[in-house]
Motif scaffolding. Structure first.
Motif, PDB file in Angstrom:
ATOM      1  N   TYR A 183       1.272  -1.416  -0.372  1.00  0.00           N
ATOM      2  CA  TYR A 183       0.349   0.350  -0.099  1.00  0.00           C
ATOM      3  C   TYR A 183       0.944   1.380  -0.587  1.00  0.00           C
ATOM      4  O   TYR A 183       1.839   1.266   0.911  1.00  0.00           O
ATOM      5  CB  TYR A 183      -1.127   0.225   1.430  1.00  0.00           C
TER       6      TYR A 183
ATOM      7  N   ASP B  77       0.378   3.576   1.897  1.00  0.00           N
ATOM      8  CA  ASP B  77       0.572   3.923   3.064  1.00  0.00           C
ATOM      9  C   ASP B  77       2.082   2.678   3.881  1.00  0.00           C
ATOM     10  O   ASP B  77       1.987   2.816   5.093  1.00  0.00           O
ATOM     11  CB  ASP B  77      -0.281   4.786   4.050  1.00  0.00           C
TER      12      ASP B  77
ATOM     13  N   LEU C 269       1.911  -0.482   8.207  1.00  0.00           N
ATOM     14  CA  LEU C 269       2.866  -0.896   8.954  1.00  0.00           C
ATOM     15  C   LEU C 269       2.692  -0.351  10.646  1.00  0.00           C
ATOM     16  O   LEU C 269       1.217   0.839  10.154  1.00  0.00           O
ATOM     17  CB  LEU C 269       4.236  -0.213   8.643  1.00  0.00           C
TER      18      LEU C 269
ATOM     19  N   GLU D 207       9.161   2.141  13.755  1.00  0.00           N
ATOM     20  CA  GLU D 207       9.282   3.972  13.928  1.00  0.00           C
ATOM     21  C   GLU D 207      10.532   4.411  13.940  1.00  0.00           C
ATOM     22  O   GLU D 207      10.510   6.010  13.755  1.00  0.00           O
ATOM     23  CB  GLU D 207       7.928   3.936  15.530  1.00  0.00           C
ATOM     24  N   ARG D 208      11.154   3.561  13.984  1.00  0.00           N
ATOM     25  CA  ARG D 208      12.792   4.148  14.237  1.00  0.00           C
ATOM     26  C   ARG D 208      13.666   4.387  12.608  1.00  0.00           C
ATOM     27  O   ARG D 208      14.902   3.756  12.800  1.00  0.00           O
ATOM     28  CB  ARG D 208      13.337   3.570  15.421  1.00  0.00           C
ATOM     29  N   MET D 209      12.331   3.488  11.537  1.00  0.00           N
ATOM     30  CA  MET D 209      13.532   3.525  10.289  1.00  0.00           C
ATOM     31  C   MET D 209      13.525   4.977   9.141  1.00  0.00           C
ATOM     32  O   MET D 209      12.138   5.172   9.733  1.00  0.00           O
ATOM     33  CB  MET D 209      12.464   2.226   9.656  1.00  0.00           C
ATOM     34  N   SER D 210      14.002   4.869   8.535  1.00  0.00           N
ATOM     35  CA  SER D 210      14.294   5.621   6.976  1.00  0.00           C
ATOM     36  C   SER D 210      12.752   5.202   6.580  1.00  0.00           C
ATOM     37  O   SER D 210      12.311   4.234   5.744  1.00  0.00           O
ATOM     38  CB  SER D 210      15.192   5.246   6.630  1.00  0.00           C
TER      39      SER D 210
ATOM     40  N   GLN E  61      13.905   2.191   4.891  1.00  0.00           N
ATOM     41  CA  GLN E  61      13.557   0.641   5.575  1.00  0.00           C
ATOM     42  C   GLN E  61      12.597   0.494   5.772  1.00  0.00           C
ATOM     43  O   GLN E  61      12.193  -0.841   4.875  1.00  0.00           O
ATOM     44  CB  GLN E  61      14.639   0.685   6.877  1.00  0.00           C
TER      45      GLN E  61
ATOM     46  N   SER F 279      12.828   9.517  -1.009  1.00  0.00           N
ATOM     47  CA  SER F 279      13.443  10.322  -1.068  1.00  0.00           C
ATOM     48  C   SER F 279      13.703  10.209  -2.368  1.00  0.00           C
ATOM     49  O   SER F 279      14.614   8.451  -3.246  1.00  0.00           O
ATOM     50  CB  SER F 279      15.045  11.053  -0.300  1.00  0.00           C
TER      51      SER F 279
ATOM     52  N   ARG G 217      17.238   9.478  -4.187  1.00  0.00           N
ATOM     53  CA  ARG G 217      17.811   8.557  -3.814  1.00  0.00           C
ATOM     54  C   ARG G 217      17.454   6.894  -4.027  1.00  0.00           C
ATOM     55  O   ARG G 217      18.267   6.407  -4.487  1.00  0.00           O
ATOM     56  CB  ARG G 217      18.442   8.923  -2.596  1.00  0.00           C
ATOM     57  N   GLN G 218      16.470   7.503  -2.531  1.00  0.00           N
ATOM     58  CA  GLN G 218      15.836   5.868  -2.810  1.00  0.00           C
ATOM     59  C   GLN G 218      15.403   5.013  -3.630  1.00  0.00           C
ATOM     60  O   GLN G 218      14.850   4.155  -3.848  1.00  0.00           O
ATOM     61  CB  GLN G 218      14.723   5.473  -1.267  1.00  0.00           C
TER      62      GLN G 218
END
Lengths: 343, 345, 246
Positions: free
Chosen positions: C84, C86, C89, C142-145, C148, C175, C177-178
């Motif tokens: 999806y 969003d 997660l 919640e601590r991921m870019s 990730q 972003s 770059r990703q």
């Protein structure tokens, strides 16, 4: 930095606690734990009746309130036992429920006293309570005297608003009143259950007075019913102050300050006053006897000039019970400073 | 080295640290605190609250809450005893003389049924959980009052009620240093162990965290969210009824107000133990720590002989401090999220 | 072989016709770009494939067999995986828990089953390795870019070796770059024989990794042609309505 902030908050609250704490008790001092549902209103007066004479003796009084939560009362009393108090006094949240705490206290060898309500199902050292049956008698006699004066003989119609009749105290207040009135077959009684609720009392007064002529009203608690009843009479145009034609004689039990004021202004007539301030002083007296190792004997206890005198001390299957007399209050003695409604 | 992760770990388990600090503090404040009798009291007084908090923890983690449990507790205790004891004063029972074991089964089923009904109203009836459980709180309490007309139901000194009371009443055995251990305490310990397993090691618990964390995601991944919510309320109802059964044995006489306003303490225990009101966060062990802390503070303040007029103020302040820590935890988490994701970018 | 075939799919919400008689098919190893302006019916079509909605009319065939999806689990069980926009997660759970959400590995069964944490973590670590992501199974989401997080959502689709992967705007929230990484993963999926539907606004992405493009406008499919036979200009015209049909 955040953790330092948190630690400082914790330390700060600790300091607050520390400053509130009492450091140590002298070994010889008598310590008594007092557990009550609350410490306001009438409960405060009962408590002060205990605290003042106890502290005058140099005793230390610990107090806890349960807010009507029976479990909390048990927990709190357990904490008294942990501290090894010399005696425990409780105004039980619940007559049967308190027995759990009584059993724990007895196991620890601590005498247990209850005030106002007896235990049900276990033996305590002593219960000090008002003689509610006598209170019913006193109100009954006042009503009969009024009717006799009004009609030349005891006759007429009486409205009787009870408390919750499932409870022992309401049964006693009804029994004492009925005992007097049943001696006069020409007096008709209309008895309605008010369940200690003012709104229910108002409804009863409305229902009965709109269809019947009533000469007198007897209520199980003036704290609950007196003000709203007088108000209802005014709304129904059935109000007349004492001495005027159409005055309805009002007798009640308790002797709350509200009703004391109503007696004074002539709206109501009689109250069988509870010996609220004396409960505690009597408990202090008997704790002292217990500590001195004095035995107590059933019988009549008399003290000249005391409002509660004479009192009846009887041994029952729930321990000693000391029944203090209620005070027959009328316009003649309404200003007596010993009445709890005046304190 | 300063590390957000280490700090977060600390804060997540802060409850046990606070418990130790408070414990040591009280030991210095009262010579009676570190006695077998008092340790036994701390545990005994925590038992009933503990069971209620365990149920609430499930509900909170799923992102819901259940205000009704204090009333369910009261009704379960009342009906349970009523079914066993004779009619008329002083017992005020139903005069049915039901087998106490059957009464226990009925009581627990009643809790499940109440929970299920609440769950259905929320999921099928599409109503807000606050309104539904508040209404249930009032309705059930009202039923108790109507049912008893204000009179307490009591099974004191009644042999068949003793079987019912066993759970809350009986001392199991004596442990040196801990004093008398009540059956209720053992039962609560067992309940926490099972609840911990369910939450941490069972699919059901995992799905509750998912629902509380992101309900949309849980739904999209095929979790039957509504069914889980009904089950979680059922579980809460059963545990509330169990707590009622336990409390019946402790207070013996069941007043129609039994358990009233208990719910505030339940929420306080859960939140202090680190269970988030927003859903998705918290553990059973944390909740247990919260419950033990509340009971320890109650006992400690009494033993310190703090005036009754101040006790409520102090209890309220303690809840505030816990909420402050919780707020810091959320802020820290956000900070560390930003820190880590920027590093990764 | 046709992995998924939609025939004459219509969906109305009251008086609003979100989709009208849409036909769509996709074969093994094929990547289809699904494009259209906001409100063209892309997300409705996607939700029908995902099992969130049932179509008002029309039929769905998976590998030639007529089926219907009554919930998202049905669709997943037929080998259709959705990523999806969003990502769906749960922030409060670990990467591994998110990957296995709804499909946990258990030992035992029923009430007495137990989550196999180690097995799930090991498998999740493998999947992240295949996706060339640095994500560790025990990290909280919640601590991921953004990248990730995308990897966690993609890892989900690889759990069951699905037949069809549907990606909803996979490059919208990450972003620049990703983006390349995500496109590489889409190509990987194609090369390993999966069918891919890419729902996207970004012309560049579609033209880089899709074989075919379908355009929706106002609930109708107005074009469906191989990438080689069209151009970004034509597709833009179709989306905006400057061109009526291809």
């Amino acid at each position: 930095m955040l953790i330092r902030k948190i630690i400082s908050v914790v330390l700060l609250s600790m300091t607050v606690l520390f400053s509130l704490s009492v450091t140590g008790i002298a070994a010889a001092q008598i310590v008594v734990g007092y557990a009550a549902p609350s410490l306001d209103g009438g409960q405060k007066q009962i408590f002060d009746g205990f605290r003042v004479p106890a502290e005058a003796k140099g005793w230390k009084v610990l107090s806890v309130t349960s807010g009507g939560d029976a479990q909390k009362q048990i927990n709190d009393i357990n904490d008294f036992i942990t501290q090894g108090v010399d005696a425990i006094v409780a105004v039980p949240d619940d007559s049967a429920g308190v027995c759990v705490a009584v059993a724990a206290a007895q196991e620890a060898g601590i005498p247990f006293y209850t005030i106002d309500r007896s235990a049900v199902g276990c033996q305590v050292e002593m219960t000090v309570l008002a003689d509610n049956h006598l209170g019913g008698n006193q109100s009954g006699n006042a009503v009969v005297a009024h009717l006799t004066k009004k009609y030349g003989e005891p006759k007429g119609t009486v409205l009787h608003i009870t408390g919750n009749l499932a409870q022992n105290v309401a049964q006693l207040r009804k029994g004492g009143f009925d005992e007097i009135l049943n001696q006069h077959p020409n007096i008709e009684q209309i008895t309605k259950e008010g369940s200690w609720k003012a709104d229910k009392g108002v409804q009863i007064v409305r229902d009965v007075l709109s269809t019947r002529d009533v000469d007198a009203i007897y209520m199980h608690s003036d704290c609950v019913y007196s003000e709203s009843t007088v108000q209802t009479l005014k709304e129904m145009d059935q109000y007349a102050p004492r001495g005027e034609d159409g005055h309805i004689f009002i007798a009640a039990i308790d002797g709350c300050s509200a009703n004391i004021a109503l007696i004074r202004e002539g709206s109501t007539d009689q109250a069988s006053g509870q010996p609220i301030p004396d409960f505690g002083s009597m408990v202090v007296e008997y704790i002292q006897k217990k500590l001195n190792g004095e035995a107590i004997e059933p019988g009549t206890v008399v003290k000249d000039g005391a409002l509660w005198s004479p009192a009846q001390l009887v041994m029952t299957d729930v321990g000693f019970q000391l029944y203090l007399s209620t005070t027959d209050i009328s316009i003649d003695n309404v200003d007596n400073p010993g009445l709890w409604g005046n304190q | 080295m300063f590390s957000y992760n280490r700090l977060l770990f600390l804060i997540d388990h802060l409850i046990w640290g606070i418990l130790i600090v408070v414990f040591v503090f009280f030991i210095f404040q009262s010579e009676h605190f570190l006695t077998e009798r008092n340790i036994s009291n701390i545990l005994a007084a925590a038992a009933v609250l503990g069971v209620l908090v365990a149920g609430q923890t499930f509900v909170l983690i799923s992102g819901n809450f259940d205000l009704s449990t204090e009333s369910t507790l009261g009704l379960a205790a009342l009906v349970g005893v009523w079914l066993i004891v004779p009619a008329g004063t002083p017992t005020n029972g139903g005069g049915i003389f039901m087998n106490p074991y059957l009464s226990i089964i009925l009581t627990l089923s009643m809790g499940a049924l109440i929970g299920y009904a609440i769950g259905c109203l929320i999921t099928v009836g599409n109503m807000h959980n606050f309104i539904v459980t508040l209404a249930a709180l009032l309705i059930i309490r009202g039923l108790m009052l109507a049912f008893t007309e204000g009179a307490p139901v009591s099974g004191f000194n009644n042999p068949s009620a003793d079987v019912f009371y066993w759970l809350g009443h009986e001392k199991a055995f004596k442990v040196p240093g801990f004093g008398n251990i009540f059956v209720a305490v053992l039962a609560t310990g067992l309940i926490y162990f099972i609840c911990h397993l369910i939450l941490k090691h069972h699919k059901f618990g995992r799905e509750l965290y998912a629902i509380g964390g992101n309900r949309d995601a849980a739904e999209a991944l095929g979790i039957n969210v509504n069914r889980r919510i009904r089950q979680v309320y059922m579980l809460s109802g059963i545990l509330a009824a169990l707590a009622g059964w336990m409390l019946a044995g402790r207070v013996v006489s069941i007043q129609p107000n039994l358990g009233e306003t208990f719910i505030f303490t339940v929420f306080a225990g859960a939140v202090i133990g680190g269970v988030s009101l927003q859903g998705g966060r918290g553990t059973m062990l944390g909740a247990l720590g919260g419950v033990l802390l509340l009971s320890t503070i109650d006992r400690g303040l009494n033993l310190m002989q703090v005036s009754v007029f101040w006790i409520k103020v102090i209890q309220g302040s303690i809840i505030l401090v816990a909420m402050l820590i919780d707020a810091q935890r959320v802020r820290l988490q956000e900070l560390s999220n930003i820190a880590t994701s920027e590093k990764k970018l | 072989m046709k992995i998924l075939e939609l025939k004459n799919i219509s969906k109305s919400f009251g008086a609003i016709h979100a989709l009208e008689n849409v036909d769509l098919d996709i074969s093994q190893g094929e990547a289809l770009g699904l494009m259209g302006d906001n409100g063209a019916g892309k997300s409705t079509l996607m939700k029908i494939v995902a099992g969130n909605f049932s179509p008002t009319n029309g039929e769905i065939f998976v590998e030639g067999k007529k089926t219907s999806f009554s919930n998202p689990l049905d669709s997943r069980n037929h080998g259709i995986e959705i990523v999806y926009q969003d990502l769906k997660l749960c922030n409060n759970l670990t990467a591994s828990a998110n990957v296995f959400l709804g499909r946990e590995i258990n030992s035992g069964f029923g009430f007495f089953s137990r989550l196999k944490h180690t097995a799930m973590n090991d498998r999740a670590a493998e999947l992240f390795g295949e996706l060339k992501s640095e994500t560790r199974p025990n990290d909280l989401v919640e601590r991921m870019s953004g990248g990730q997080r995308q990897a966690v959502a993609l890892a989900r689709t690889r759990l069951s070796d699905p037949k069809l992967v549907l990606l909803d705007e996979p490059t919208a929230a990450i972003s620049i770059r990703q983006v390349a990484g995500v496109l590489t993963r889409i190509k990987q999926l194609k090369e390993t024989g999966h069918a891919v539907i890419l729902v996207s606004h970004r012309m560049l992405d579609v033209f880089e990794c899709c074989d075919r493009v379908a355009v929706l406008r106002r609930g109708n499919k107005i074009a469906d042609k191989p990438i080689a036979k069209t151009s970004p200009e034509e597709v833009t015209g179709l989306i905006t309505g400057a061109l009526e049909t291809a």
